[in-house]
Scaffold this active site. Sequence first.
Site, PDB file in Angstrom:
ATOM      1  CE  LYS A   1      -3.901   1.896   2.721  1.00  0.00           C
ATOM      2  NZ  LYS A   1      -4.803   1.644   3.858  1.00  0.00           N
TER       3      LYS A   1
ATOM      4  CB  SER B   1      -8.180   3.546   2.971  1.00  0.00           C
ATOM      5  OG  SER B   1      -7.263   2.971   3.888  1.00  0.00           O
TER       6      SER B   1
ATOM      7  CB  SER C   1      -8.267   0.704   5.791  1.00  0.00           C
ATOM      8  OG  SER C   1      -8.971   1.909   5.729  1.00  0.00           O
TER       9      SER C   1
HETATM   10  N1  GLN Z   1     -12.946   4.269   6.889  1.00  0.00           N
HETATM   11  C1  GLN Z   1     -12.200   4.601   8.049  1.00  0.00           C
HETATM   12  C2  GLN Z   1     -11.727   6.023   7.933  1.00  0.00           C
HETATM   13  O1  GLN Z   1     -12.032   6.614   6.971  1.00  0.00           O
HETATM   14  C3  GLN Z   1     -11.067   3.657   8.200  1.00  0.00           C
HETATM   15  C4  GLN Z   1      -9.833   4.040   7.502  1.00  0.00           C
HETATM   16  C5  GLN Z   1      -8.707   3.098   7.758  1.00  0.00           C
HETATM   17  O2  GLN Z   1      -8.873   2.053   8.380  1.00  0.00           O
HETATM   18  N2  GLN Z   1      -7.525   3.500   7.334  1.00  0.00           N
HETATM   19  O3  GLN Z   1     -11.067   6.533   8.783  1.00  0.00           O
END
Ligand code: GLN
Length: 453
Positions: free
Chosen positions: A60, A135, A159
């Site tokens: 990532k 994400s 994410s």
């Molecule tokens: N959707 C969550 C956020 O927007 C989780 C993001 C993540 O786990 N990096 O913060």
Amino acid sequence: MTTLQRVEKFLEKIKKEDKEINAFLQIRDEKELIEGARAIDAKIGEGKAGKLAGKVIAVKANINVHGMNASCASKVLENYTAPYDAAVVSKIKEEDGLIIGITNMDEFACGFSGETSAFGPTKNPLNKKLITGGSSSGSAAAVAAGFCDMALGSDTGGSIRNPASICGVVGLKPSYGSVSRYGLIDLSMSLDQIGPIAGNVEDAALLLDVIRGRDTRDSISIDSEKLNLKKIKEKPKGIRIGVLNLDGLNVDENVKNLINERVNEISKKNGWDVKNVQIKNLDLAVETYYPLVYVEFFSGTRRFDGRRYGKKIEDFAGPEVLRRILGGSEITKAEHKGRYYDSALKVKNFFAEEFKKIFKEVDCVVCPTLPRLPWKIGEKISVEDGYAMDVLTIPPNLAGNCAVSVPAGAISLDALPSAHPPAQKDNGVPVGLQIICDKFQEEKLLRIAKGFE
Ligand code: GLN
């Protein structure tokens, strides 16, 4: 197949298909990849290869890989080349894993759909009209599309598990402290963990086994128990499954039914006990998570000031990132005297206590990974509805537990909101089952996951 043949196969597929899917932001120099693959094959021939020899891995874009672009899918860090390897990346290299490229993501890991990347959304390889989830959108899509064997994602509130669920692959968030965060560009340092995304439970276990463990450069990382990879293949006996009570939460009936059917079927087959469990105030998870993330993200991004790292974040970031910076700066104002952050910390501890109580009675908690089916890329979703996507993945982050999403089946596309029928009607939409275990119980978690696979 040799590592070289496998890499060549992956590269060919990426060249053909990734223009459309957009899972990768950067592919490693081809010459370097081929040389790397040859060196690994030579080691395999000599019987000296590491645990990941032959495995091709994507990373990532918020994890530093020396010489590659760690952009966090943002214009802010568009030209930032990682000057060192993250701890997890060094470990992968030491065990002869071959890193093929850097994957797309929601900008700075702020998101749940893969749509906030400054370099365009990632399309779901199973149905290109749909979001991949986020994400870690590119990492899950790369595995699902067959562009690599496994990938690294990061998970602050879901994410890793969220896109794994939507792309029909396995995604694991380790317990907080299991994996070093050194070299991860953080979203929220008290919640973030790096973890594996893979096509099956055994590959996820293999990658986790390599990246886990104490690292002096991340003071919260600990040397938890080593994973016994052989044991993961054995079906565990006498497991007590706790099915999470979802009353009061807005969970799609189709998703709920599919998960219940699957839990009953697998538990019966394996002779596991099933009982219902409840976490009080589950509906507060999202409201607790965001103040913590806003504040920690705001403070973390002060270094992106246009002098130290990248460009000035306020001038170049997208709307979701700006919302969090603005929110974080407001919440931290002296006049609020830490009110929001402190209250959120209290509720965070409350969730940890709730889970502790439950794990006295059951070995794991199961529930859907996501409360609803994915939407079409570009569809208008309110901030609240988007944030609600992680209502079931956030609690294990708040409590510091480990959790995994495994594919549980698929739901026909006819069940999607009819106002936006996706064009491609093929295999339906994958639905992930989330399994949550107590802190540092990754081995048990993986064995149960294997039972569900
Ligand atoms: N959707 C969550 C956020 O927007 C989780 C993001 C993540 O786990 N990096 O913060």
